[in-house]
Design a protein around this motif. Structure first.
Motif, PDB file in Angstrom:
ATOM      1  N   LEU A 135       0.833  -1.199   0.000  1.00  0.00           N
ATOM      2  CA  LEU A 135       0.000   0.000   0.000  1.00  0.00           C
ATOM      3  C   LEU A 135       0.870   1.252   0.000  1.00  0.00           C
ATOM      4  N   TYR A 136       0.442   2.257  -0.738  1.00  0.00           N
ATOM      5  CA  TYR A 136       1.161   3.530  -0.707  1.00  0.00           C
ATOM      6  C   TYR A 136       0.189   4.685  -0.917  1.00  0.00           C
ATOM      7  N   TYR A 137       0.606   5.851  -0.473  1.00  0.00           N
ATOM      8  CA  TYR A 137      -0.183   7.079  -0.535  1.00  0.00           C
ATOM      9  C   TYR A 137       0.189   7.807  -1.829  1.00  0.00           C
ATOM     10  N   GLY A 138      -0.783   7.970  -2.726  1.00  0.00           N
ATOM     11  CA  GLY A 138      -0.472   8.587  -4.011  1.00  0.00           C
ATOM     12  C   GLY A 138      -1.648   9.326  -4.597  1.00  0.00           C
ATOM     13  N   ASP A 139      -1.526   9.658  -5.860  1.00  0.00           N
ATOM     14  CA  ASP A 139      -2.560  10.414  -6.563  1.00  0.00           C
ATOM     15  C   ASP A 139      -3.437   9.485  -7.396  1.00  0.00           C
ATOM     16  N   ALA A 140      -4.726   9.772  -7.409  1.00  0.00           N
ATOM     17  CA  ALA A 140      -5.687   8.991  -8.179  1.00  0.00           C
ATOM     18  C   ALA A 140      -6.724   9.941  -8.766  1.00  0.00           C
ATOM     19  N   PRO A 141      -7.375   9.558  -9.857  1.00  0.00           N
ATOM     20  CA  PRO A 141      -8.443  10.403 -10.404  1.00  0.00           C
ATOM     21  C   PRO A 141      -9.580  10.567  -9.386  1.00  0.00           C
ATOM     22  N   ARG A 142     -10.071  11.783  -9.268  1.00  0.00           N
ATOM     23  CA  ARG A 142     -11.201  12.012  -8.370  1.00  0.00           C
ATOM     24  C   ARG A 142     -12.469  11.478  -9.025  1.00  0.00           C
ATOM     25  N   PRO A 143     -13.267  10.693  -8.284  1.00  0.00           N
ATOM     26  CA  PRO A 143     -14.470  10.120  -8.890  1.00  0.00           C
ATOM     27  C   PRO A 143     -15.522  11.184  -9.185  1.00  0.00           C
ATOM     28  N   VAL A 144     -16.446  10.819 -10.024  1.00  0.00           N
ATOM     29  CA  VAL A 144     -17.551  11.687 -10.408  1.00  0.00           C
ATOM     30  C   VAL A 144     -18.853  10.986 -10.048  1.00  0.00           C
ATOM     31  N   ALA A 145     -19.767  11.719  -9.437  1.00  0.00           N
ATOM     32  CA  ALA A 145     -21.065  11.147  -9.080  1.00  0.00           C
ATOM     33  C   ALA A 145     -21.897  10.919 -10.334  1.00  0.00           C
ATOM     34  N   GLY A 146     -22.329   9.673 -10.534  1.00  0.00           N
ATOM     35  CA  GLY A 146     -23.194   9.341 -11.651  1.00  0.00           C
ATOM     36  C   GLY A 146     -24.656   9.438 -11.249  1.00  0.00           C
ATOM     37  N   PRO A 147     -25.563   9.006 -12.089  1.00  0.00           N
ATOM     38  CA  PRO A 147     -26.988   9.061 -11.771  1.00  0.00           C
ATOM     39  C   PRO A 147     -27.293   8.361 -10.453  1.00  0.00           C
TER      40      PRO A 147
ATOM     41  N   ALA B 259     -20.975  17.122  -3.894  1.00  0.00           N
ATOM     42  CA  ALA B 259     -21.779  17.370  -5.093  1.00  0.00           C
ATOM     43  C   ALA B 259     -22.806  16.263  -5.228  1.00  0.00           C
ATOM     44  N   VAL B 260     -23.902  16.566  -5.919  1.00  0.00           N
ATOM     45  CA  VAL B 260     -24.953  15.570  -6.125  1.00  0.00           C
ATOM     46  C   VAL B 260     -25.283  15.490  -7.611  1.00  0.00           C
ATOM     47  N   ALA B 261     -25.680  14.309  -8.051  1.00  0.00           N
ATOM     48  CA  ALA B 261     -26.126  14.150  -9.430  1.00  0.00           C
ATOM     49  C   ALA B 261     -27.451  14.891  -9.624  1.00  0.00           C
ATOM     50  N   PRO B 262     -27.775  15.286 -10.834  1.00  0.00           N
ATOM     51  CA  PRO B 262     -29.002  16.058 -11.078  1.00  0.00           C
ATOM     52  C   PRO B 262     -30.279  15.367 -10.616  1.00  0.00           C
ATOM     53  N   ASP B 263     -30.296  14.031 -10.589  1.00  0.00           N
ATOM     54  CA  ASP B 263     -31.525  13.335 -10.222  1.00  0.00           C
ATOM     55  C   ASP B 263     -31.640  13.053  -8.723  1.00  0.00           C
ATOM     56  N   VAL B 264     -30.691  13.526  -7.924  1.00  0.00           N
ATOM     57  CA  VAL B 264     -30.737  13.314  -6.475  1.00  0.00           C
ATOM     58  C   VAL B 264     -31.463  14.477  -5.825  1.00  0.00           C
ATOM     59  N   ARG B 265     -32.515  14.177  -5.080  1.00  0.00           N
ATOM     60  CA  ARG B 265     -33.360  15.221  -4.507  1.00  0.00           C
ATOM     61  C   ARG B 265     -33.235  15.368  -2.983  1.00  0.00           C
ATOM     62  N   ASP B 266     -32.890  14.308  -2.290  1.00  0.00           N
ATOM     63  CA  ASP B 266     -32.963  14.327  -0.824  1.00  0.00           C
ATOM     64  C   ASP B 266     -31.678  14.761  -0.143  1.00  0.00           C
ATOM     65  N   TRP B 267     -30.618  14.973  -0.911  1.00  0.00           N
ATOM     66  CA  TRP B 267     -29.331  15.343  -0.323  1.00  0.00           C
ATOM     67  C   TRP B 267     -28.769  16.552  -1.042  1.00  0.00           C
ATOM     68  N   ARG B 268     -28.001  17.350  -0.298  1.00  0.00           N
ATOM     69  CA  ARG B 268     -27.417  18.546  -0.900  1.00  0.00           C
ATOM     70  C   ARG B 268     -26.009  18.762  -0.360  1.00  0.00           C
ATOM     71  N   PRO B 269     -25.179  19.525  -1.073  1.00  0.00           N
ATOM     72  CA  PRO B 269     -23.829  19.801  -0.594  1.00  0.00           C
ATOM     73  C   PRO B 269     -23.840  20.374   0.824  1.00  0.00           C
ATOM     74  N   GLY B 270     -22.912  19.889   1.623  1.00  0.00           N
ATOM     75  CA  GLY B 270     -22.813  20.323   3.016  1.00  0.00           C
ATOM     76  C   GLY B 270     -23.417  19.352   4.015  1.00  0.00           C
TER      77      GLY B 270
END
Length: 338
Positions: free
Chosen positions: A23-35, A79-90
């Motif tokens: 195991l090592y500490y490194g850089d990885a692509p940041r994921p993106v929230a899908g539908p 961040a939230v996907a456009p179809d997510v209604r019950d959750w918001r940033p923060g």
């Protein structure tokens, strides 16, 4: 920060399957929230036994999930996907993830999120989802433990076992709880609610001890992660009509079984995993857990036990700590915002 692709993050990566030092500490692509998903800024995650099995190359993530280790996170919705209604940033949330927990950001299904109880810190919240939902699912939903039943819980001071003890104390206060453990944990386990602690090193035939404790009746529910080596003594410990729930196979996958005796005693052997269940099934489990078990965690009756907190960059040391044995509760990886 937005939900745009292309950014990077810090994460724990693997050179190859193997021991903790891969195991090592490194850089990885940041994921993106899908539908149907949210992106979480992770503040804490935890180390679970399946992480070690995956690190060794024996527990691949389900299709479509991150190959970064980590099955649960606590943090803030970024961040939230456009179809997510019950959750918001923060929103402060904790959740199961199919993978990707050992990182600064993780994507998660919106229908698996739970709000972190008021006053609970992120490190404690990071201990709730994987072990507590596993314990609740298998002791109560699958095993069908009722108040007044007897349960045999293997695992000493491990995360699932301590969660199971605390949940039993909160949800089935009249249940008799028998625990197998290594030496030196008896007092702490009894504080959590264990009525009888069997030192499995001094008493390898725990079935005889269970029969003595229960006046030959046996346990109504057994929660086991050992597998093959424990099958025969587990069946000998099981009451007529009892349920053996197997959630791990640390000692192997093959063992002989007396089918005739199982039939006569109307016993059940149930295999159970959480990670690979279909998403709607996991969402239903989380809903029931939130309604029935989470209140006892929020009010302090079943608060997770944090054994040790490591910085995310020290994940290899955290794995080595778990593998050395002797832990009591959960090991947490802290992911401080930068």
């Amino acid at each position: 920060m937005s939900n745009d692709a292309g950014a990077t993050m810090k994460a724990i990566l693997m050179r190859e399957p193997g021991t903790a030092d891969v195991l090592y500490y490194g850089d990885a692509p940041r994921p993106v929230a899908g539908p149907g998903e949210v992106l979480i800024r992770v503040h804490a995650t935890s180390v679970n036994r399946p992480d070690i099995v995956q690190r060794e190359g024996n527990y691949p993530p389900p299709p479509g999930e991150s190959d970064i280790l980590g099955l649960e996170v606590a943090g803030v919705v970024e961040a939230v996907a456009p179809d997510v209604r019950d959750w918001r940033p923060g929103d402060r949330v904790m959740t199961l993830v199919g993978g990707g927990g050992y990182a600064e950001y993780a994507r998660a299904r919106a229908d698996l999120l739970m709000r972190i109880p008021e006053g609970m810190d992120f490190e404690t919240a990071a201990c709730v989802c994987e072990t507590y939902i596993t314990a609740y699912l298998n002791v109560f939903m699958v095993g069908g433990l009722r108040d007044g039943d007897t349960a045999l819980l293997h695992g000493g001071g491990g995360g699932v076992n301590t969660a199971a003890l605390l949940l039993c104390r909160a949800l089935a206060p009249r249940a008799r709880l028998i625990v197998t453990a290594s030496p030196g944990k008896e007092d702490r386990l009894k504080v959590l609610g264990a009525h009888h602690v069997i030192d499995y090193r001094a008493t390898p035939d725990f079935a005889a001890e269970v029969k003595t404790i229960t006046n030959k009746k046996g346990a109504d529910v057994i929660l086991d992660h050992i597998g093959a080596r424990y099958l025969a003594p587990n069946m000998n410990s099981l009451a007529a009509g009892g349920r053996l729930v197997i959630i791990g196979v640390m000692s192997g996958i093959k063992a002989e079984l007396n089918l005739a005796l199982m039939m006569v005693k109307r016993q059940q052997i149930i295999g159970s995993v959480l990670r690979s269940r279909p998403a709607p099934e996991k969402a239903a489990i989380v809903r029931e857990f939130s309604e029935r078990a989470l209140p006892g965690i929020a009010d302090g009756r079943a608060t997770p036990i944090v054994e040790k907190v490591f910085p995310l960059a020290q994940a290899a040391q955290a794995h080595a700590w778990m593998e050395a044995g002797g832990i009591f509760g959960k090991i947490v990886l802290s992911v401080r915002p930068t």
